[in-house]
Design a protein around this motif. Sequence first.
Motif, PDB file in Angstrom:
ATOM      1  N   ALA A  63       0.819  -1.221   0.000  1.00  0.00           N
ATOM      2  CA  ALA A  63       0.000   0.000   0.000  1.00  0.00           C
ATOM      3  C   ALA A  63       0.846   1.263   0.000  1.00  0.00           C
ATOM      4  N   GLU A  65       4.081   3.917  -1.216  1.00  0.00           N
ATOM      5  CA  GLU A  65       4.647   4.457  -2.445  1.00  0.00           C
ATOM      6  C   GLU A  65       6.102   4.843  -2.204  1.00  0.00           C
ATOM      7  N   LYS A 223      -3.428  -5.242   3.123  1.00  0.00           N
ATOM      8  CA  LYS A 223      -3.232  -4.284   2.037  1.00  0.00           C
ATOM      9  C   LYS A 223      -4.437  -3.356   1.902  1.00  0.00           C
ATOM     10  N   GLU A 224      -5.648  -3.903   1.988  1.00  0.00           N
ATOM     11  CA  GLU A 224      -6.864  -3.088   1.872  1.00  0.00           C
ATOM     12  C   GLU A 224      -6.940  -2.044   2.986  1.00  0.00           C
ATOM     13  N   ALA A 227      -4.359   0.646   2.434  1.00  0.00           N
ATOM     14  CA  ALA A 227      -4.752   1.604   1.397  1.00  0.00           C
ATOM     15  C   ALA A 227      -5.699   2.665   1.967  1.00  0.00           C
ATOM     16  N   ARG A 228      -6.604   2.246   2.845  1.00  0.00           N
ATOM     17  CA  ARG A 228      -7.523   3.208   3.475  1.00  0.00           C
ATOM     18  C   ARG A 228      -6.755   4.189   4.363  1.00  0.00           C
ATOM     19  N   VAL A 230      -3.557   4.998   4.205  1.00  0.00           N
ATOM     20  CA  VAL A 230      -2.694   5.853   3.381  1.00  0.00           C
ATOM     21  C   VAL A 230      -3.507   6.972   2.737  1.00  0.00           C
ATOM     22  N   ALA A 231      -4.670   6.644   2.207  1.00  0.00           N
ATOM     23  CA  ALA A 231      -5.524   7.659   1.575  1.00  0.00           C
ATOM     24  C   ALA A 231      -5.935   8.729   2.581  1.00  0.00           C
TER      25      ALA A 231
END
Length: 329
Positions: A63, A65, A223-224, A227-228, A230-231
Motif C-alpha cells: 500500500a 509508495e 493491504k486493503e 490503502a484506506r 494511506v488515503a
Amino acid sequence: MAAAKSTKKSNTSKEELLTYYREMLLIRRFEEKAGQLYGMGLIGGFCHLYIGQEAVVVGLEAAAEEGDKRVTSYRDHGHMLAAGMDPKGVMAELTGREGGYSKGKGGSMHMFSVEKHFYGGHGIVGAQVPIGAGLAFADRYKENGRVTFTYFGDGAANQGQVYETFNMAALWKLPVIFVIENNQYAMGTAQGRSTSTPDIYTRGEAFGIPGEAVDGMDVLAVKEAGARAVAHCRAGKGPYILEMKTYRYRGHSMSDPAKYRTREEVQKVRETQDAIEHVRELILQGKHAGEDELKEIDKEIKGIVNEAADFARESPEPGLDELWTDIYA
C-alpha cells in the motif's frame, strides 16, 4: 485472534499473489536461517524473529509508495526485507560483520537504510513512536505527500510516550500511520492480563484518531486496510491507527522458551491461520501456479537466503578504527 481463513477465490491478480507469496516466504526463510545461525553462536546479543507476522509488513508495503517512510522496534528483520533492503546486508549485520547495514556495529536491533527510507529498528520499547511522528512532521512541513508507517507492539502500546505522540500527531494532523502489531503476548504476558481494552486501536478515539482492527494473518486484508489509512493521511486528515491482530510462532526472542502458552495453541494457529499458507491456497485454487512452480520459488528463496548467510560468514568483522566512527553523542 482473527477468524480462520475463507476458502473463497480472491480477485487479486496472479502477479500480486505470487509477489506476496515470494516476499513473505523470503522473510520466513530468512528468519529460520537467522535462528540457525544464532544457535551456532554466529549471532550474538538479542535476536527477535518475525516468523508468523509476515503478512503485516508485506501487505502494508503493497500500500506504500516510493518515498514513504517506516520505523519499527527491535523485531525488525522482516520490515527491512519487505522495504527492499538486501538480505546480504541484513544478515551480515546480524552476525556483526563489516558488510552489514550498520557496518557490524548495530546488530539485530539497530539497522538503518536512508536509501530505502527505513529509519531503524529501535531497542527501547516504544521509543520509535515519537520518532515516527517526527518523520511525519518533516513531511508535513515539506508538503511532499509522503506517509510514515510507525510500527510498535501490543506491549509498547501501554507506554506513555505513545499517547503523548498520539496527542501531537492529532493536533498537527501528521501523516503518520500507527501500526500496532498485536501478536497477543508482548514480551511474555497475554494481552488480557496487561491491557484493559480488547481492541487497542480504540485508544486513539480520545485524540480524535480513527482506526480499525485488521486480520494481520491475511495479507490481502492488510493491504486493503493499509490503502484506506494511506488515503486518509495523504488527504491531510491526520494520523490513522491500524491494529494488526497477528501472532508470532517463536518466543519473544531466541532466549525465550515461551512457556506462557501451549504448543497446541501455536500449532493450531499454524494449521488454521498461517499467512503464507493462505496465499499458497489462493494461488493453487486460482490455478495461478502449480505445486512444482511453488516448490521452485521456495528453492529460489532458500538459495537467496543461503547466499546471504555465506556472505555474512565470509564478511570480515569491523576493524578497530570503526570503534570511533558514527558517534554523535
